[in-house]
Design a protein around this motif. Structure first.
Motif, mmCIF file in Angstrom:
data_model
loop_
_atom_site.group_PDB
_atom_site.id
_atom_site.type_symbol
_atom_site.label_atom_id
_atom_site.label_comp_id
_atom_site.label_asym_id
_atom_site.label_seq_id
_atom_site.Cartn_x
_atom_site.Cartn_y
_atom_site.Cartn_z
ATOM 1 N N LYS A 119 0.830 -1.195 0.000
ATOM 2 C CA LYS A 119 0.000 0.000 0.000
ATOM 3 C C LYS A 119 0.869 1.250 0.000
ATOM 4 O O LYS A 119 1.878 1.313 0.692
ATOM 5 N N PHE A 120 0.456 2.243 -0.767
ATOM 6 C CA PHE A 120 1.169 3.511 -0.808
ATOM 7 C C PHE A 120 0.366 4.552 -0.045
ATOM 8 O O PHE A 120 -0.367 5.359 -0.615
ATOM 9 N N GLY A 121 0.494 4.486 1.265
ATOM 10 C CA GLY A 121 -0.241 5.402 2.121
ATOM 11 C C GLY A 121 -1.735 5.291 1.916
ATOM 12 O O GLY A 121 -2.278 4.193 1.768
ATOM 13 N N ILE A 153 13.011 6.223 12.630
ATOM 14 C CA ILE A 153 12.013 5.188 12.874
ATOM 15 C C ILE A 153 11.218 5.503 14.136
ATOM 16 O O ILE A 153 9.988 5.460 14.145
ATOM 17 N N ASN A 154 11.921 5.828 15.210
ATOM 18 C CA ASN A 154 11.239 6.109 16.473
ATOM 19 C C ASN A 154 10.416 7.385 16.423
ATOM 20 O O ASN A 154 9.301 7.442 16.959
ATOM 21 N N ASN A 155 10.957 8.412 15.808
ATOM 22 C CA ASN A 155 10.378 9.746 15.924
ATOM 23 C C ASN A 155 9.441 10.135 14.794
ATOM 24 O O ASN A 155 8.524 10.939 14.996
ATOM 25 N N VAL A 156 9.657 9.591 13.594
ATOM 26 C CA VAL A 156 8.870 10.017 12.436
ATOM 27 C C VAL A 156 7.877 8.949 11.998
ATOM 28 O O VAL A 156 6.717 9.259 11.690
ATOM 29 N N MET A 157 8.304 7.693 11.978
ATOM 30 C CA MET A 157 7.434 6.650 11.439
ATOM 31 C C MET A 157 6.083 6.547 12.131
ATOM 32 O O MET A 157 5.052 6.396 11.448
ATOM 33 N N PRO A 158 6.007 6.630 13.459
ATOM 34 C CA PRO A 158 4.671 6.561 14.071
ATOM 35 C C PRO A 158 3.736 7.647 13.569
ATOM 36 O O PRO A 158 2.537 7.401 13.385
ATOM 37 N N LYS A 159 4.252 8.836 13.320
ATOM 38 C CA LYS A 159 3.418 9.929 12.822
ATOM 39 C C LYS A 159 2.974 9.677 11.379
ATOM 40 O O LYS A 159 1.846 10.007 11.001
ATOM 41 N N LEU A 160 3.873 9.107 10.571
ATOM 42 C CA LEU A 160 3.498 8.788 9.197
ATOM 43 C C LEU A 160 2.376 7.755 9.163
ATOM 44 O O LEU A 160 1.432 7.872 8.372
ATOM 45 N N VAL A 161 2.503 6.738 10.013
ATOM 46 C CA VAL A 161 1.459 5.721 10.081
ATOM 47 C C VAL A 161 0.140 6.336 10.541
ATOM 48 O O VAL A 161 -0.921 6.073 9.967
ATOM 49 N N GLU A 162 0.204 7.190 11.551
ATOM 50 C CA GLU A 162 -0.994 7.849 12.062
ATOM 51 C C GLU A 162 -1.644 8.716 10.992
ATOM 52 O O GLU A 162 -2.882 8.760 10.876
ATOM 53 N N MET A 163 -0.814 9.398 10.183
ATOM 54 C CA MET A 163 -1.329 10.290 9.157
ATOM 55 C C MET A 163 -1.635 9.572 7.848
ATOM 56 O O MET A 163 -2.072 10.181 6.873
ATOM 57 N N LYS A 164 -1.387 8.270 7.812
ATOM 58 C CA LYS A 164 -1.622 7.426 6.638
ATOM 59 C C LYS A 164 -0.820 7.912 5.430
ATOM 60 O O LYS A 164 -1.291 7.869 4.290
ATOM 61 N N MET A 165 0.404 8.367 5.702
ATOM 62 C CA MET A 165 1.338 8.723 4.644
ATOM 63 C C MET A 165 2.206 7.517 4.316
ATOM 64 O O MET A 165 2.387 6.618 5.145
ATOM 65 N N ALA A 166 2.741 7.498 3.115
ATOM 66 C CA ALA A 166 3.556 6.370 2.673
ATOM 67 C C ALA A 166 5.001 6.558 3.116
ATOM 68 O O ALA A 166 5.678 7.468 2.636
ATOM 69 N N PRO A 167 5.534 5.698 3.997
ATOM 70 C CA PRO A 167 6.952 5.762 4.350
ATOM 71 C C PRO A 167 7.789 5.053 3.284
ATOM 72 O O PRO A 167 7.483 3.928 2.893
ATOM 73 N N MET A 168 8.832 5.728 2.821
ATOM 74 C CA MET A 168 9.726 5.154 1.821
ATOM 75 C C MET A 168 11.117 5.056 2.419
ATOM 76 O O MET A 168 11.646 6.025 2.965
ATOM 77 N N ALA A 169 11.712 3.885 2.301
ATOM 78 C CA ALA A 169 12.993 3.625 2.946
ATOM 79 C C ALA A 169 14.159 3.922 2.018
ATOM 80 O O ALA A 169 14.192 3.479 0.869
ATOM 81 N N MET A 170 15.131 4.670 2.537
ATOM 82 C CA MET A 170 16.412 4.834 1.877
ATOM 83 C C MET A 170 17.511 4.600 2.909
ATOM 84 O O MET A 170 17.243 4.464 4.102
ATOM 85 N N LYS A 171 18.735 4.496 2.439
ATOM 86 C CA LYS A 171 19.881 4.281 3.322
ATOM 87 C C LYS A 171 19.684 3.052 4.214
ATOM 88 O O LYS A 171 19.996 3.049 5.407
ATOM 89 N N THR A 172 19.167 1.986 3.613
ATOM 90 C CA THR A 172 18.934 0.755 4.369
ATOM 91 C C THR A 172 20.236 0.041 4.718
ATOM 92 O O THR A 172 20.236 -0.844 5.571
ATOM 93 N N LEU A 173 21.328 0.425 4.063
ATOM 94 C CA LEU A 173 22.669 -0.034 4.435
ATOM 95 C C LEU A 173 23.505 1.162 4.880
ATOM 96 O O LEU A 173 24.731 1.150 4.783
ATOM 97 N N ALA A 174 22.823 2.207 5.349
ATOM 98 C CA ALA A 174 23.457 3.429 5.850
ATOM 99 C C ALA A 174 24.363 4.081 4.809
ATOM 100 O O ALA A 174 25.405 4.622 5.140
ATOM 101 N N ASN A 175 23.921 4.044 3.553
ATOM 102 C CA ASN A 175 24.671 4.682 2.464
ATOM 103 C C ASN A 175 26.137 4.254 2.459
ATOM 104 O O ASN A 175 27.047 5.070 2.279
ATOM 105 N N GLY A 176 26.351 2.966 2.654
ATOM 106 C CA GLY A 176 27.706 2.427 2.711
ATOM 107 C C GLY A 176 28.294 2.397 4.101
ATOM 108 O O GLY A 176 29.332 1.785 4.330
ATOM 109 N N GLY A 177 27.636 3.051 5.074
ATOM 110 C CA GLY A 177 28.146 3.079 6.434
ATOM 111 C C GLY A 177 28.205 1.710 7.082
ATOM 112 O O GLY A 177 29.055 1.458 7.940
ATOM 113 N N PHE A 178 27.320 0.792 6.675
ATOM 114 C CA PHE A 178 27.374 -0.573 7.192
ATOM 115 C C PHE A 178 28.649 -1.286 6.738
ATOM 116 O O PHE A 178 29.073 -2.260 7.337
ATOM 117 N N PHE A 179 29.229 -0.795 5.640
ATOM 118 C CA PHE A 179 30.432 -1.421 5.079
ATOM 119 C C PHE A 179 31.715 -0.668 5.454
ATOM 120 O O PHE A 179 32.794 -1.038 5.028
#
Length: 345
Positions: A60-62, A235-261
């Protein structure tokens, strides 16, 4: 780790299960605006397909009523590839069932968008959900960015247009004061863009300010990864509000933009790995993000082969249960946030 970070992590662990309920699951066929053609697999299961083949699972997209594929192709890396590799990567995306395509006017000074204009829209515009983004700080520049984007990508409209890379509450206030949000509204009303949203990776407070200032937007792009709950957390501070507002959360930097490496700047994977492979595998990392209530994970693939790997992870995805997700967050909690997520202020 300071007490504030520990408190944020506990908050995340407590709320995660309720946040993921419903939104993370692929949209059922009955909920879609149009029911695509069915295709029966060898396993006897029904999956969605279009004229180019089988699609990756959709989400679902929001509150828009749209469904998008759970994996999207990032345009920043498309801008950095050779023309030949860019075409190959786009074709790999289509063949692998991706129908969400990200870009921005700032990627390669328009090169990313031109590559889509060359290799995506002429053949696949009718099946592609295309987003682009503008870093404009004023309305006049935003208008010019949009016109340039449409021209470079050879399309009459965008499916999604984002106010890009908001950095602070003051930055949000300044853009609104200087007319950016009004241009976004008019672009949507005119049909040049179907949906609108915003993005940023620096400071979750910028996202909170945008959500306070307007209810015009339908989507939000932000860092979503297993380390984030431990450090200046979106995740802690923004995602709950997006879910409450029925906005679509889109994930980026899932590997921390190379920071995981071990990378310390954009497009730099680094040669002294941190989280991967010392604590998590790449598959665990992206499956963690998909196990959250996100609409789409936008991957920055360096080449077509790397994209194939992510497509494979999408096809074999099974949501982590609460205990597994919590365990992964705890496994990376001791790493240095300034190094892993260096892009956060």
């Amino acid at each position: 780790m300071n007490s504030g970070n520990e408190k944020n992590r506990r908050s995340f662990l407590k709320s995660l299960a309720s946040l993921t309920a419903g939104i993370m699951l692929p949209m059922s066929f009955s909920e879609a605006n149009e029911v695509p053609e069915y295709m029966q697999t060898k396993m006897g299961k029904f999956v969605l397909k279009d004229k180019w083949g089988e699609l990756l699972p959709q989400r679902k997209f929001g509150s828009t009523g749209e469904a998008v594929t759970m994996l999207g192709l990032g345009g920043a890396h498309i801008a950095r590839m050779s023309e030949m590799e860019a075409e190959k990567t786009i074709e790999t995306a289509i063949a692998g069932g991706i129908r969400f395509f990200d870009n921005a006017e700032s990627y390669g000074n328009g090169t990313g968008e031109r590559r889509y204009g060359q290799f995506l829209t002429p053949k696949y515009r009718d099946v592609a959900f295309i987003q682009s983004k503008s870093t404009a700080r004023n309305g006049k520049t935003a208008e010019a960015h949009l016109e340039g984007t449409l021209k470079r990508m050879k399309t009459d409209y965008l499916d999604l247009w984002l106010i890009h890379a908001v950095t602070s509450p003051g930055d949000v206030d300044g853009r609104i004061q200087n007319g950016v949000l009004e241009v976004v509204r008019k672009a949507q009303e005119s049909g040049k863009v179907r949906y609108v949203g915003f993005s940023g990776h620096s400071d979750y407070n910028a996202h909170l300010r945008m959500l306070e200032r307007t209810d015009l937007l339908q989507a939000c792009q932000m860092p979503i990864n297993a380390f984030d709950p431990n450090y200046k957390s979106f995740i802690n501070n923004v995602m709950p509000k997006l879910v409450e507002m029925k906005m679509a959360p889109m994930a980026m930097k899932t590997l921390a933009n190379g920071g995981f490496f071990g990378g310390t700047s954009h497009f730099n994977h680094g040669d002294k790995p941190k989280i991967i492979p010392h604590a998590l595998t790449v598959e665990e990392a992206v499956h963690f993000s998909w196990s959250l209530p996100i609409s789409v994970l936008i991957t920055g693939a360096d080449n077509a082969e790397m994209l194939k790997e992510k497509i494979g992870f999408a096809k074999n995805f099974k949501a982590f249960d609460t205990a597994t997700r919590n365990k992964l967050v705890e496994k990376v909690a001791g790493f240095d946030g300034n190094l892993v997520e260096y892009y956060k202020v």
